[in-house]
Design a protein around this motif. Sequence first.
Motif, PDB file in Angstrom:
ATOM      1  N   GLY A  67       0.824   4.202  -2.829  1.00 17.12           N
ATOM      2  CA  GLY A  67       0.678   5.612  -2.490  1.00 17.12           C
ATOM      3  C   GLY A  67       1.813   6.476  -3.003  1.00 17.12           C
ATOM      4  N   ARG A  68       3.019   6.033  -2.777  1.00 16.38           N
ATOM      5  CA  ARG A  68       4.170   6.877  -3.099  1.00 16.38           C
ATOM      6  C   ARG A  68       4.591   6.813  -4.565  1.00 16.38           C
ATOM      7  NH1 ARG A  68       7.564   5.365   2.237  1.00 16.38           N
ATOM      8  NH2 ARG A  68       6.079   6.185   3.756  1.00 16.38           N
ATOM      9  N   GLU A 123     -12.423   2.063   2.760  1.00 18.90           N
ATOM     10  CA  GLU A 123     -12.369   1.863   1.304  1.00 18.90           C
ATOM     11  C   GLU A 123     -11.715   0.529   0.960  1.00 18.90           C
ATOM     12  OE1 GLU A 123     -12.090   6.409  -0.425  1.00 18.90           O
ATOM     13  OE2 GLU A 123     -10.372   5.607   0.691  1.00 18.90           O
ATOM     14  N   TRP A 124     -10.644   0.175   1.683  1.00 18.54           N
ATOM     15  CA  TRP A 124     -10.000  -1.123   1.453  1.00 18.54           C
ATOM     16  C   TRP A 124     -10.957  -2.263   1.773  1.00 18.54           C
ATOM     17  CZ3 TRP A 124      -6.199  -2.542  -1.466  1.00 18.54           C
ATOM     18  CH2 TRP A 124      -5.192  -1.641  -1.776  1.00 18.54           C
ATOM     19  N   LYS A 184       0.832  -1.212   0.000  1.00 12.55           N
ATOM     20  CA  LYS A 184       0.000   0.000   0.000  1.00 12.55           C
ATOM     21  C   LYS A 184       0.866   1.262   0.000  1.00 12.55           C
ATOM     22  CE  LYS A 184      -4.003  -2.021   2.380  1.00 12.55           C
ATOM     23  NZ  LYS A 184      -4.794  -2.012   3.634  1.00 12.55           N
ATOM     24  N   ILE A 185       1.973   1.222   0.729  1.00 12.50           N
ATOM     25  CA  ILE A 185       2.907   2.359   0.730  1.00 12.50           C
ATOM     26  C   ILE A 185       3.419   2.610  -0.688  1.00 12.50           C
ATOM     27  CG2 ILE A 185       5.261   3.031   1.436  1.00 12.50           C
ATOM     28  CD1 ILE A 185       4.561   1.811   4.223  1.00 12.50           C
ATOM     29  N   ASP A 227       0.460   7.364  -6.432  1.00 16.37           N
ATOM     30  CA  ASP A 227      -0.441   8.339  -5.828  1.00 16.37           C
ATOM     31  C   ASP A 227      -1.836   7.771  -5.568  1.00 16.37           C
ATOM     32  OD1 ASP A 227      -0.764  10.858  -4.700  1.00 16.37           O
ATOM     33  OD2 ASP A 227      -1.695  11.658  -6.502  1.00 16.37           O
ATOM     34  N   PHE A 228      -1.895   6.495  -5.167  1.00 20.84           N
ATOM     35  CA  PHE A 228      -3.170   5.881  -4.802  1.00 20.84           C
ATOM     36  C   PHE A 228      -3.183   5.626  -3.302  1.00 20.84           C
ATOM     37  CE2 PHE A 228      -5.824   2.363  -3.572  1.00 20.84           C
ATOM     38  CZ  PHE A 228      -7.047   2.760  -4.101  1.00 20.84           C
ATOM     39  N   ARG A 229      -4.181   6.195  -2.657  1.00 16.09           N
ATOM     40  CA  ARG A 229      -4.374   5.972  -1.224  1.00 16.09           C
ATOM     41  C   ARG A 229      -5.842   5.689  -0.974  1.00 16.09           C
ATOM     42  NH1 ARG A 229      -0.636   9.426  -2.409  1.00 16.09           N
ATOM     43  NH2 ARG A 229       1.340   9.485  -1.315  1.00 16.09           N
ATOM     44  N   ALA A 230      -6.107   4.829  -0.003  1.00 17.78           N
ATOM     45  CA  ALA A 230      -7.490   4.510   0.360  1.00 17.78           C
ATOM     46  C   ALA A 230      -7.566   4.337   1.869  1.00 17.78           C
ATOM     47  CB  ALA A 230      -7.942   3.228  -0.344  1.00 17.78           C
ATOM     48  N   SER A 231      -8.702   4.691   2.418  1.00 19.82           N
ATOM     49  CA  SER A 231      -8.923   4.526   3.856  1.00 19.82           C
ATOM     50  C   SER A 231      -9.140   3.048   4.174  1.00 19.82           C
ATOM     51  CB  SER A 231     -10.153   5.326   4.286  1.00 19.82           C
ATOM     52  OG  SER A 231     -11.322   4.743   3.720  1.00 19.82           O
ATOM     53  N   LYS A 232      -9.140   2.716   5.469  1.00 24.30           N
ATOM     54  CA  LYS A 232      -9.417   1.335   5.874  1.00 24.30           C
ATOM     55  C   LYS A 232     -10.797   0.912   5.388  1.00 24.30           C
ATOM     56  CE  LYS A 232      -6.472   0.981   9.932  1.00 24.30           C
ATOM     57  NZ  LYS A 232      -6.395   0.697  11.365  1.00 24.30           N
TER      58      LYS A 232
END
Length: 146
Positions: A122-123, A133-134, A118-119, A126-131
């Motif tokens: 994101g890095r 959303e996961w 997941k890191i 540029d994809f991030r999701a909340s718990k």
Amino acid sequence: MPKNSLVKEMIEQICISLLLKQSKSDPSNRLALIILDNVVEVALKSYANIHGLLKKREVMPDEVFSSILRKVKDQNKIVNSEKNDIQKYHRIRNKLYHGTNLTEVKNDIIDEYVVLAKILLGRLYDFRASKLEWKKMVTCTKKNLI
């Protein structure tokens, strides 16, 4: 869900790994680790390809993974401890995949490698999701599998 098909594929593979971890069968965590390592490797190699981090013949084929990890760390996309952990889990996966012994893979290894995958999403993408959303994505993946 992102529009980028590569990122979608990596998300689905992470979700499948999380579903496998929920299973009580012996090979589930081994398979989850193999899938997670595939996500990490695809994320790194695709990023390196997109950003021209590796030149042909720059490294031997068996050194590509480590070389990309070093370059991603040098770009401050990951810290040294993350790089070391990714290498550690990649070695465990190689041992599982290429070895003859069925090594036990504990839940905490899967949990830690999921965090690292997941890191990278994101890095590098540029994809991030909340718990929450996961959790929704895992549920959706489960429905699509069955």
